[in-house]
Design a protein around this motif. Sequence first.
Motif, mmCIF file in Angstrom:
data_model
loop_
_atom_site.group_PDB
_atom_site.id
_atom_site.type_symbol
_atom_site.label_atom_id
_atom_site.label_comp_id
_atom_site.label_asym_id
_atom_site.label_seq_id
_atom_site.Cartn_x
_atom_site.Cartn_y
_atom_site.Cartn_z
ATOM 1 N N SER A 69 0.860 -1.124 0.173
ATOM 2 C CA SER A 69 -0.101 -0.122 -0.176
ATOM 3 C C SER A 69 0.843 1.290 -0.107
ATOM 4 C CB SER A 69 -0.721 0.077 1.228
ATOM 5 O OG SER A 69 -1.880 -1.262 1.233
ATOM 6 N N ASP A 70 0.477 2.111 -0.518
ATOM 7 C CA ASP A 70 1.102 3.432 -0.537
ATOM 8 C C ASP A 70 1.338 4.052 0.751
ATOM 9 O OD1 ASP A 70 1.403 3.513 -3.475
ATOM 10 O OD2 ASP A 70 -0.317 4.731 -4.013
ATOM 11 N N ASP A 71 0.045 3.664 1.489
ATOM 12 C CA ASP A 71 0.217 4.334 2.778
ATOM 13 C C ASP A 71 1.247 3.873 3.811
ATOM 14 O OD1 ASP A 71 -1.901 6.245 3.120
ATOM 15 O OD2 ASP A 71 -3.175 4.485 2.598
ATOM 16 N N PHE A 72 1.943 2.727 3.372
ATOM 17 C CA PHE A 72 3.019 2.225 4.268
ATOM 18 C C PHE A 72 4.131 3.245 4.218
ATOM 19 C CE2 PHE A 72 6.782 -0.672 4.475
ATOM 20 C CZ PHE A 72 6.563 -0.889 5.646
ATOM 21 N N THR A 73 4.300 3.948 3.268
ATOM 22 C CA THR A 73 5.574 4.678 3.084
ATOM 23 C C THR A 73 5.134 6.157 3.575
ATOM 24 O OG1 THR A 73 5.191 5.190 0.742
ATOM 25 C CG2 THR A 73 6.635 3.473 1.312
ATOM 26 N N ARG A 74 3.814 6.541 3.732
ATOM 27 C CA ARG A 74 3.280 7.618 3.827
ATOM 28 C C ARG A 74 3.325 7.904 5.608
ATOM 29 N NH1 ARG A 74 -1.787 7.517 -0.068
ATOM 30 N NH2 ARG A 74 -0.754 8.016 -2.278
ATOM 31 N N GLY A 75 3.090 6.832 6.196
ATOM 32 C CA GLY A 75 2.955 7.138 7.708
ATOM 33 C C GLY A 75 4.278 7.320 8.413
ATOM 34 N N ILE A 76 4.304 7.737 9.588
ATOM 35 C CA ILE A 76 5.583 7.969 10.421
ATOM 36 C C ILE A 76 5.806 6.537 11.126
ATOM 37 C CG2 ILE A 76 6.606 9.013 12.494
ATOM 38 C CD1 ILE A 76 4.439 11.357 12.028
ATOM 39 N N PRO A 77 7.129 6.110 10.918
ATOM 40 C CA PRO A 77 7.434 4.930 11.648
ATOM 41 C C PRO A 77 7.285 5.023 13.270
ATOM 42 C CG PRO A 77 9.131 5.620 10.095
ATOM 43 C CD PRO A 77 8.287 6.488 10.059
ATOM 44 N N SER A 78 6.951 3.999 13.711
ATOM 45 C CA SER A 78 6.678 3.649 15.070
ATOM 46 C C SER A 78 7.582 3.120 15.920
ATOM 47 C CB SER A 78 5.177 3.342 15.452
ATOM 48 O OG SER A 78 5.245 1.816 15.269
ATOM 49 N N GLU A 79 7.415 2.839 17.166
ATOM 50 C CA GLU A 79 8.451 2.123 17.830
ATOM 51 C C GLU A 79 8.469 0.412 17.634
ATOM 52 O OE1 GLU A 79 5.324 3.189 21.018
ATOM 53 O OE2 GLU A 79 5.859 3.907 19.074
#
Length: 221
Positions: A147-157
């Motif tokens: 999904s494109d959204d995988f690269t749009r979000g901020i990485p979490s812990e």
Amino acid sequence: MSFSSEWEDIYAAGAHHSVWPWSELISLIMRHAAPYKSQTPCRVLEIGCGVGANIPLVHWFGGEFWGIDNSSSALESIKSRFGKKVKLAQADFCAEIPFAGPFDLVIDRASLTHNPTLGIQHSLEMIEERLAPGGIFVGVHWFSKDSDDFTRGIPSEYPDVRKGYKDGPFAEVGLVHFFDRDKIESLFSNFTIEVLDHVVSESYTPKPERLAWWNIVAKKK
């Protein structure tokens, strides 16, 4: 353990109030769980039942419904519509499942996917314990790394988990977990995976966007 308080805010505001069963879930249940063939009412548990979109489906095939969600607003919405026709529990389903079972069918539509890996693992262990022998788990819309959204979000812990979406379908929902095939097969290693579908949807108007998700049917060994 892992419940995102954002979901209570979302339901309390009247958002994500889907009231119709999800078509992919219907298809997979009817093809692979065949609840209409049961000699006794099919006992169904939904993980993250929200406001009860899938309850009409369960009642349509004569099943009995148990639902778990940690949003009091969502559960109150269900109670106002279905009353004593359903059994509900408010809890973090990655920490506890208050119902003992056994259940013939456990369903999840994009609820477990909003949790870290360890929480999902623990929930699946509890689900396995509560499924009857040969019982079926059906999960749809487990978000894919394609999904494109995988690269749009901020990485979490947490690995493979994103957060911080300000617009789109994941706006203000807290954690969003994305999967590849290896991770799903690892999570379901104690089950027999009967269906693993990778669905990709590309839209061009009003804006280019690639969505992808996994649908899963797994049987208790």
